[in-house]
Design an enzyme around this catalytic site. Structure first.
Site, PDB file in Angstrom:
ATOM      1  N   PRO A 281      -0.923  -3.549  -6.202  1.00 28.91           N
ATOM      2  CA  PRO A 281      -1.915  -3.246  -7.250  1.00 28.91           C
ATOM      3  C   PRO A 281      -1.224  -2.525  -8.403  1.00 28.91           C
ATOM      4  CG  PRO A 281      -2.144  -1.698  -5.435  1.00 28.91           C
ATOM      5  CD  PRO A 281      -1.086  -2.684  -5.020  1.00 28.91           C
TER       6      PRO A 281
ATOM      7  N   ASP B 294       3.183   0.971  -8.751  1.00 23.77           N
ATOM      8  CA  ASP B 294       2.285   0.612  -7.655  1.00 23.77           C
ATOM      9  C   ASP B 294       1.236   1.712  -7.529  1.00 23.77           C
ATOM     10  OD1 ASP B 294       1.059   0.106  -5.202  1.00 23.77           O
ATOM     11  OD2 ASP B 294       2.908  -0.637  -4.279  1.00 23.77           O
ATOM     12  N   HIS B 295      -0.022   1.362  -7.807  1.00 25.00           N
ATOM     13  CA  HIS B 295      -1.084   2.366  -7.810  1.00 25.00           C
ATOM     14  C   HIS B 295      -1.369   2.916  -6.423  1.00 25.00           C
ATOM     15  CE1 HIS B 295      -3.819   4.549 -10.232  1.00 25.00           C
ATOM     16  NE2 HIS B 295      -4.048   3.601 -11.115  1.00 25.00           N
ATOM     17  N   ARG B 296      -0.812   2.287  -5.384  1.00 32.02           N
ATOM     18  CA  ARG B 296      -1.015   2.806  -4.029  1.00 32.02           C
ATOM     19  C   ARG B 296      -0.219   4.081  -3.795  1.00 32.02           C
ATOM     20  NH1 ARG B 296       0.747  -2.318  -0.551  1.00 32.02           N
ATOM     21  NH2 ARG B 296       2.427  -2.158  -2.122  1.00 32.02           N
TER      22      ARG B 296
END
Length: 436
Positions: free
Chosen positions: A239, A406-408
Site C-alpha cells: 500500500p 509502504d504505509h504498513r
C-alpha cells in the site's frame, strides 16, 4: 590423472538456471584455481563463474546461448593425482560427499556458514560420478525435460513443450526454441494475393481489440520477465504512498564546485540518505508476514539504467563509508552494472533504493518501491528557478525530492521526518556534514 567436474553453482535468490553467454576457455586450455571460465546470464545479472579446480580443460558443457540448470555439469578439469583445488572447491567436494548444504557455491558469493536463518533447501541428490572424455558439449546426454522458466514461457504463449522442436543437445528445448515457436505460431499462412505486406519483423497477427496488425511480437527476456514480476508484486502487495518536496540545492552545488576533485552530488545525497535511515530505521527494512524486520546496517541500492534495462545494485555496508568512499563505490558499482559485472550480492542485497532520475533530465517521478524493500527516494534534476530567500526573490538551484513508502510500516509523519533530514542536509550541507 584425475578429472573433476564442476557443476553450475547456486547463484542465489531462488534462480534455477543460467544462460551461457561466453566461454572464456576452450578444451585443452590450462586453467588455475579461481580463474573465471565462463560468463553466464541469469534473470539478475551477467556473472563470471570461476573454477574451483586447476588443471587442463577436458570438457565444456553447454554451447553459448544454451540454458543450463543449476546443478548440471559446467566444466571438467583434468589434473594430476592431487589436483590444485581452491578452499571453495574443497568445501564443494566435502559437501558432495556429506550431502549437506547446497553443494554448488559460486566462489566469492557462496552460502556463508553463519547463514542459519531463513529458507533452507533440501540437499540435492547428486548422480554417481561419470567418466568424462574430452568430447564436444553436444555429446553428453541432456534430458528433454526443460527448465521451469522455459516451461512457463511456453505455457504463457499457449504452446506445449512436447510440440516444440528442441535445438539443444539431444533435443533439449531452450528459450530460443520457444521464442521461434511463438513467432511461427503467430505468423499466418501467406494469402495468395495479400493486400499489403506486414512491416519487417511483424507477426502478421491482427489484434482483436484494436483491429490493427501487430508490427512485432518479441518474447520478453528472462531479465525483463523478472523485472515485470518484481514491479507487479510491488504494486500488488505494497500500500504505497508518495510525498515530495522542493529543495534549494544552491549551497550543495557550491560545495561541489569548490571541490571539483571531491565527491559528486549523488554521493552527498547518498550520505544524507544513510543518515536519514539511521534516524528512521523502520524505513530500512522489510515486511515479513505480520512482522517489520529492520536491519542494523544499510545496503544502499542505486537505480542504474543499462542496455539490459533498469537495475538497482546496492552499495553494500554504505553506513560504514565516508562521503568520499561512497563516491568511489557509486562510480565503481555504476560502471560494473552497465557492463553486467555487478555481483549477485550487489544485485539482490539492497535494503533501500535511491533513484537519481535527474540524470535522465526529468524533474520528478512517483517511483515504484523495489520489493521487498519498503521505501524509495527519488532525486530530480537541479535547475535554476525563482526562489524567495529572506523575503527577496532570487534565482536558486532547485531540485525535487520524491519519496514513496509502504504505509504498513509508518505514517506520513515518519515519511515527512525522513524527507526533512535529507532536504535540510541538502540545503545546508556544511551543518549536516559537521555532525555526520
Amino acid at each position: 590423472m584425475t578429472t573433476q567436474t564442476f557443476d553450475l553453482p547456486d547463484l542465489g535468490e531462488g534462480l534455477t538456471e543460467a544462460e551461457v553467454v561466453r566461454w572464456l576457455v576452450a578444451v585443452g586450455d590450462t586453467v588455475a584455481v579461481d580463474q573465471p571460465v565462463v560468463e553466464v546470464e541469469t534473470a539478475k545479472s551477467v556473472v563470471e563463474v570461476p573454477t574451483p579446480y586447476g588443471g587442463t580443460v577436458s570438457a565444456l558443457y553447454g554451447a553459448e546461448g544454451e540454458v543450463v540448470a543449476v546443478g548440471s555439469p559446467l566444466i571438467s578439469i583434468a589434473s594430476g593425482d592431487r589436483e590444485p583445488v581452491s578452499p571453495e572447491g574443497e568445501r564443494y567436494r566435502e559437501e558432495e560427499r556429506a550431502g549437506t548444504g547446497s553443494g554448488n557455491v559460486l566462489i566469492g558469493y557462496g552460502t556463508p556458514e553463519a547463514q542459519s536463518a531463513g529458507r533452507r533447501r533440501r540437499p540435492r541428490r547428486r548422480p554417481p560420478a561419470r567418466p568424462t572424455a574430452p568430447a564436444a558439449p553436444s555429446a553428453r546426454h541432456v534430458p528433454l525435460v526443460t527448465s521451469p522458466l522455459v516451461r512457463q514461457m511456453a505455457r504463457e504463449a499457449g504452446l506445449r513443450v512436447a510440440d516444440i522442436q528442441g535445438t539443444g543437445p539431444n533435443g533439449l528445448v531452450t528459450r530460443r526454441d520457444v521464442a521461434a515457436a511463438v513467432a511461427a505460431a503467430a505468423t499466418p499462412a501467406p494469402a495468395p494475393e495479400p493486400a499489403s505486406a506486414p512491416h519487417p519483423g511483424a507477426s502478421g497477427a491482427v489484434d482483436p481489440r484494436t483491429g490493427l496488425t501487430e508490427s512485432a511480437r518479441t518474447p520478453m527476456s528472462g531479465f525483463r520477465r523478472s523485472v515485470a514480476e518484481a514491479l507487479g508484486r510491488s504494486r500488488r502487495e505494497i500500500p504505497e504512498a508518495t510525498v515530495w518536496v522542493d529543495v534549494d540545492a544552491t549551497e550543495l552545488v557550491r560545495l561541489r564546485a569548490a571541490r571539483p576533485d571531491g565527491p559528486g552530488l549523488l554521493a552527498y545525497v547518498a550520505r544524507f540518505t544513510v543518515a536519514a535511515l539511521r534516524a528512521h530505521p523502520e524505513l530500512n527494512g522489510r515486511v515479513d508476514g505480520g512482522d517489520l524486520v529492520q536491519y542494523d546496517g544499510v545496503n544502499l541500492g542505486l537505480a542504474v539504467q543499462t542496455d539490459r534495462g533498469l537495475v538497482a545494485p546496492a552499495v553494500l555496508d554504505a553506513h560504514r563509508l565516508t562521503t568520499a568512499g561512497l563516491d568511489a563505490e557509486i562510480r565503481r558499482l555504476t560502471k560494473a552494472s552497465r557492463e553486467g559485472r555487478a555481483t549477485p550480492a550487489e544485485m539482490t542485497g539492497g535494503t533501500f533504493t535511491l533513484n537519481n532520475y535527474g540524470s535522465l533530465r526529468v524533474d520528478g517521478s512517483a517511483a515504484i518501491i523495489n520489493h521487498p524493500q519498503v521505501a524509495i527516494l527519488g532525486l530530480g534534476r537541479i535547475i535554476d528557478r525563482p526562489w524567495v530567500v529572506d523575503g527577496e526573490l532570487t534565482v536558486r538551484k532547485i531540485a525535487q525530492l520524491s519519496f514513496a513508502f509502504d504505509h504498513r510500516v509508518c505514517d506520513g509523519g515518519t515519511a515527512a521526518g525522513f524527507m526533512r533530514v535529507v532536504a535540510d542536509a541538502i540545503e545546508d550541507p556544511a551543518a549536516a556534514i559537521a555532525v555526520l
